[in-house]
Design a protein around this motif. Structure first.
Motif, short mmCIF file in Angstrom:
data_model
loop_
_atom_site.label_atom_id
_atom_site.label_comp_id
_atom_site.label_asym_id
_atom_site.label_seq_id
_atom_site.Cartn_x
_atom_site.Cartn_y
_atom_site.Cartn_z
N ALA A 80 -6.99 -12.58 -6.46
CA ALA A 80 -7.10 -12.57 -5.03
C ALA A 80 -6.93 -11.50 -3.92
CB ALA A 80 -7.11 -14.41 -4.79
N LEU A 81 -5.78 -11.25 -4.93
CA LEU A 81 -4.19 -10.31 -3.40
C LEU A 81 -5.34 -8.96 -4.02
CD1 LEU A 81 -0.77 -11.61 -5.82
CD2 LEU A 81 -1.87 -12.15 -3.80
N LEU A 82 -4.92 -8.55 -2.90
CA LEU A 82 -5.95 -7.02 -2.97
C LEU A 82 -4.73 -6.11 -2.52
CD1 LEU A 82 -9.46 -7.47 -2.59
CD2 LEU A 82 -8.49 -6.18 -4.75
N ASP A 83 -3.85 -5.50 -2.42
CA ASP A 83 -3.31 -4.42 -1.89
C ASP A 83 -3.72 -3.39 -1.27
OD1 ASP A 83 -1.05 -2.60 -1.34
OD2 ASP A 83 -0.56 -1.27 -2.98
N SER A 84 -3.79 -4.11 0.16
CA SER A 84 -4.19 -3.49 1.39
C SER A 84 -3.55 -2.79 2.27
CB SER A 84 -4.40 -5.17 2.23
OG SER A 84 -4.62 -5.83 1.91
N LYS A 85 -3.10 -2.20 1.60
CA LYS A 85 -2.28 -1.02 2.11
C LYS A 85 -3.28 0.72 2.61
CE LYS A 85 2.06 -1.29 0.44
NZ LYS A 85 3.30 -0.87 -0.33
N GLU A 86 -4.35 0.11 1.50
CA GLU A 86 -5.84 1.42 1.75
C GLU A 86 -6.49 0.92 2.49
OE1 GLU A 86 -6.60 2.56 -2.67
OE2 GLU A 86 -5.29 3.39 -3.39
N PHE A 87 -6.50 -0.11 2.44
CA PHE A 87 -8.24 -1.11 3.73
C PHE A 87 -7.38 -0.36 5.49
CE2 PHE A 87 -8.30 -3.08 -0.87
CZ PHE A 87 -9.31 -2.53 -0.69
N LEU A 88 -8.80 -0.34 6.18
CA LEU A 88 -8.87 -0.43 7.62
C LEU A 88 -8.38 -1.51 7.93
CD1 LEU A 88 -11.50 1.29 8.45
CD2 LEU A 88 -9.13 3.03 7.73
#
Length: 505
Positions: free
Chosen positions: A354-362
């Protein structure tokens, strides 16, 4: 360690025969796929041997079919029930790291693996931690070390005999939930598996039979009545993986140390992991300002996932926001970039993916628990963190936050903002105002003239598309007469025919 011991060939074959399964799916993660053919060959040999010793008539290898599954659609820690259903499997044998989330339809047998560990050094670090902590110590571990817990406990009891401050030490071991999951209700019948794991009676040995039950990463333990889990010091045996990240977030009020069995050292600095909690709180504040929310389907096998998706949709729409449900397998920045209209995504999956590193996501990707805080009326983050979405299913739809007429302070925008209401018109407004509002909204979407302007922030995918300068390959022309075609270039890119003619001149 030999292959038959590592993959527990004997117990797996006994499990298959005891349940009379005829079609068995073997699920391997990417790092263990290299051993798949050897495991299948060893299982066929063992199954034939057991059936011959029992006097059963063997009609051929096709009597019990073994099918290898790899490259799962979602996380490899979850049981791929969809893939198994394609071959009409009776059960799934899951190898490697797992989250032990309940399955929906098929029974599952788990082989955790056996990672090497130095028992004596681990015991020394455990006793040192217990003597310096000044509080009870709870031992938790990665499931790949479950096989060594019995030896670890015996070595600890032997070391306590000669330890000076043994009367002051209180060490409690967690238990593995089970090695067999069966939706029909036979999950507790592990066929003697838990006795082989050696930790099923750890809490009973410590005198803990009643109290508050806690669980994480396939482990479970009881805290005695009158005590809180924050009074314990957590001693984690394993690597810095998703299970450990869940432990740090869920029990952020506890002191946690990690023993790295691979490097054989004790790590006490968890500042990097603690920083994750601050990052998650920032994402919650960012989600509050979202108008369009995408609900990502991150699992098709975890029990209760459909109910949680419906609950998230009711939560989002009840808060006056537009919700879209998206199923795309494992999300990555390239996939989610195809939905730029979504201001935030809610990822419904098992706790360890469930924990996704959102730094690379828009756009940020949050968990259902974080969505509850962002979109529920009067919700505040108290520091408690819930990873299991099944623990949120009990929340009633009446608790959903309705769009408020009062302005809300946004920490990101630095001012007061008003939540949008997709309905646009209150129930007490007359039908003429409702008709005028609907007509105005329809005209703003249908008028795609380049000079037209859509005011305000987009509240749906259609409004977002209407506000873009490029709408794709659709014919945006008010003329019904066909346009003349144009002959393009011919030849190779290194030298088109018209370029060659120019060179000759």
């Amino acid at each position: 360690m030999d292959l038959e011991s590592y993959y527990e060939i004997d117990r797996t074959a006994e499990f298959i025969l005891s349940r009379n399964f005829a079609r068995v799916a073997l699920q391997f993660p990417d790092d263990l796929l290299k051993d798949a053919t050897k495991v299948v060959r060893a299982l066929h040999t063992k199954l034939a041997s057991l059936r011959a010793s029992s006097g059963e008539e063997i009609r051929g290898d096709g009597d019990i079919g073994l099918f290898v599954m790899a490259d799962t659609t979602f996380g490899s820690c979850c049981v791929d029930e969809v893939g198994a259903s394609h071959i009409n499997a009776d059960c799934v044998i899951h190898y490697g790291h797992t989250c032990l989330t309940p399955t929906s339809t098929l029974p599952a047998f788990f082989v955790f693996g056996k990672a090497p560990i130095n028992v004596s050094n681990c015991v020394n670090n455990l006793l040192h931690t217990a003597s310096t902590a000044g509080k009870p110590v709870m031992v938790l571990f990665g499931l790949e070390y479950a096989y060594a817990m019995l030896d670890l406990k015996k070595a600890m009891l032997e070391a306590l005999v000669s330890y000076e401050s043994q009367a002051e030490l209180e060490i409690q071991f967690s238990d593995v939930v089970c090695s067999v999951l069966d939706p029909s209700g036979k999950s507790g019948d592990s066929g003697g598996i838990m006795e082989l794991v050696g930790v099923s009676h750890a809490n009973d040995a410590a005198g803990v039979k009643t109290g508050t039950r806690h669980s994480t990463g396939g482990l479970v333990w009881n805290v005695p009545q009158g005590r809180k889990v924050e009074e314990y010091s957590m001693f984690w045996i394993g690597s810095e993986n998703a299970a450990f990240a869940n432990l740090v977030l869920t029990f952020n009020g506890c002191e946690i140390v990690r023993y790295d069995a691979t490097e054989d050292r004790l790590l006490t600095d968890l500042s990097q992991q603690r920083r994750i909690l601050k990052r998650r709180y920032f994402l919650v504040e960012k989600a509050k300002d979202a108008n369009i929310v995408g609900i990502l389907v991150g699992t098709l096998g975890v029990a209760g996932y459909l109910h949680m998706i419906h609950q998230m949709k009711e939560l989002v729409t009840g808060a006056g926001k537009k919700a879209y449900t998206l199923a795309m397998g494992r999300p990555n920045p390239a996939k989610l970039a195809n939905f730029p209209e979504c201001d935030v995504f809610i990822y419904v999956s098992c706790p360890q993916t469930a924990l996704l590193d959102s730094k690379e996501f828009l756009a940020p990707v949050i968990t259902p628990f974080e969505a509850m805080i962002a979109f529920k009326s009067g919700s505040q983050w108290t520091g408690e963190y819930v990873m299991e979405f099944r623990d949120l299913v009990t929340s009633s739809p009446e608790e959903v936050r309705k769009p408020s007429e009062e302005a809300r302070f946004s920490f990101l925008k630095g001012g007061y903002v008003e939540d949008q209401n997709l309905d646009g018109i209150d129930e007490e407004d007359n039908e003429y105002l409702a008709l005028a509002h609907a007509t105005e909204k329809a005209l703003s979407l249908l008028d795609r003239h380049p000079d037209s302007v859509v005011k305000g922030t987009a509240k749906s995918g259609a409004e977002f598309l209407a506000a873009r300068t490029y709408h794709g390959l659709d014919m945006d022309s008010y003329s019904s007469t066909p346009e003349p075609f144009i002959v393009g270039r011919s030849g190779k890119a290194s030298g088109y025919e018209d370029e060659k003619s120019c060179d000759k001149d």
